[in-house]
Design a protein around this motif. Structure first.
Motif, short mmCIF file in Angstrom:
data_model
loop_
_atom_site.label_atom_id
_atom_site.label_comp_id
_atom_site.label_asym_id
_atom_site.label_seq_id
_atom_site.Cartn_x
_atom_site.Cartn_y
_atom_site.Cartn_z
N HIS A 60 -5.07 3.65 3.91
CA HIS A 60 -4.27 3.50 3.04
C HIS A 60 -4.84 3.31 1.68
O HIS A 60 -6.00 3.00 1.63
CB HIS A 60 -3.46 2.12 3.61
CG HIS A 60 -4.48 0.89 3.53
ND1 HIS A 60 -5.37 0.51 4.46
CD2 HIS A 60 -4.72 0.04 2.42
CE1 HIS A 60 -5.98 -0.42 4.26
NE2 HIS A 60 -5.78 -0.95 3.09
N GLY B 55 0.62 4.87 2.20
CA GLY B 55 0.03 5.39 3.35
C GLY B 55 -0.86 6.74 3.09
O GLY B 55 -0.37 7.56 2.17
N CYS B 56 -1.78 6.94 3.88
CA CYS B 56 -2.55 8.31 4.02
C CYS B 56 -2.59 8.73 5.31
O CYS B 56 -2.51 8.26 6.42
CB CYS B 56 -4.21 8.01 3.59
SG CYS B 56 -4.04 7.37 2.00
N THR C 253 -4.47 0.46 -1.56
CA THR C 253 -4.05 -0.76 -1.60
C THR C 253 -3.52 -0.70 -3.17
O THR C 253 -4.34 -0.39 -3.89
CB THR C 253 -5.00 -2.01 -1.59
OG1 THR C 253 -5.34 -2.11 -0.29
CG2 THR C 253 -4.25 -3.50 -2.16
N TRP D 130 0.82 -1.10 0.05
CA TRP D 130 -0.17 0.15 -0.03
C TRP D 130 0.68 1.32 -0.04
O TRP D 130 1.94 1.23 0.24
CB TRP D 130 -0.92 0.12 1.24
CG TRP D 130 -0.39 -0.31 2.69
CD1 TRP D 130 -0.38 -1.43 3.10
CD2 TRP D 130 0.44 0.31 3.44
NE1 TRP D 130 0.12 -1.63 4.41
CE2 TRP D 130 0.79 -0.21 4.62
CE3 TRP D 130 0.80 1.78 3.43
CZ2 TRP D 130 1.44 0.42 5.77
CZ3 TRP D 130 1.72 2.22 4.58
CH2 TRP D 130 1.83 1.41 5.51
N GLN E 64 -6.80 2.17 9.38
CA GLN E 64 -5.17 2.47 9.03
C GLN E 64 -5.40 2.78 7.64
O GLN E 64 -5.48 2.10 6.64
CB GLN E 64 -4.41 1.13 9.15
CG GLN E 64 -4.11 0.80 10.46
CD GLN E 64 -3.46 -0.55 10.43
OE1 GLN E 64 -3.76 -1.94 10.28
NE2 GLN E 64 -1.98 -0.50 10.74
#
Ligand code: 2AM
Length: 185
Positions: free
Chosen positions: A126, A93-94, A128, A91, A124
């Motif tokens: 993200h 991330g954000c 993908t 992934w 969490q």
């Protein structure tokens, strides 16, 4: 039909991300990569929903979005679940900014009111990018590769989409069923 609620990326960001992730996609690791067009941030996975319930789902999404202002979302860094050493889901991330947390929390609440089970896992945020194929085992060198790549960007989240996922042997195809705008202020 199989539905989920997501934030989609503007075209330019999708292209930048696709370019940044290209060194990963070009490796021979046994990963099934998502088409760059299909990369999204999932807020809530709904699973199979009957057509006659779609209207209620859209109203629920509208309720969750009401009062949430358009916000800037930052993305940075590549990673993997459950860990870079044992990657299964790859992934980007954000940033867990308050507006995103609020939106996701509101979505869980509204969808729970409609009878969809709560996702008990911590959120969490993200996007993908790919999933390691079943039975692939450990991927030596993959963690170092993730570490060596960098990506930073931010974009304006202006709407939330109800998405349909159609599964086939070629992979999942995602189509937008409905877009709900956030509050532009
Ligand atoms: P994720 O891989 O981004 O975490 C559409 O299938 C989207 O719904 C996927 O991007 C996936 O999110 C998410 N999702 C969450 N729970 C799921 C589940 N049980 N089955 C399939 N997809 C799920």
């Amino acid at each position: 039909m199989r539905l989920f609620v997501a934030v989609n990326l503007p075209g330019g960001v999708r292209d930048d991300l696709s370019r940044a992730a290209a060194p990963l996609r070009e490796t021979p690791f046994p990963v099934k990569w998502i088409e760059p067009d299909g990369v999204h941030l999932t807020l809530k996975f709904l699973g199979d929903v009957a057509e006659e319930r779609v209207r209620a789902v859209v109203l629920g999404i509208e309720d969750a979005c009401r009062g949430v202002m358009v916000f800037t979302l930052g993305m940075s860094g590549f990673g993997a679940f459950p860990s870079p050493q044992r990657p299964r889901v790859i992934w980007v991330g954000c940033e867990p900014v308050p507006a995103l947390e609020l939106l996701q929390h509101g979505m869980e609440r509204e969808m729970q009111l409609l009878g969809f089970p709560l996702d008990g896992r911590p959120f969490q945020p993200h996007l993908t990018l790919g999933r390691v194929r079943r039975g692939a085992g450990a991927l030596p060198g993959f963690a170092a590769l993730l570490d060596a790549l960098s990506f930073e960007c931010e974009f304006l989240v202006e709407s939330v989409d109800l998405m349909q996922s159609t599964l086939s042997r070629a992979g999942a195809r995602y189509t937008r069923r409905h877009a709900v705008p956030l509050d532009a202020g």
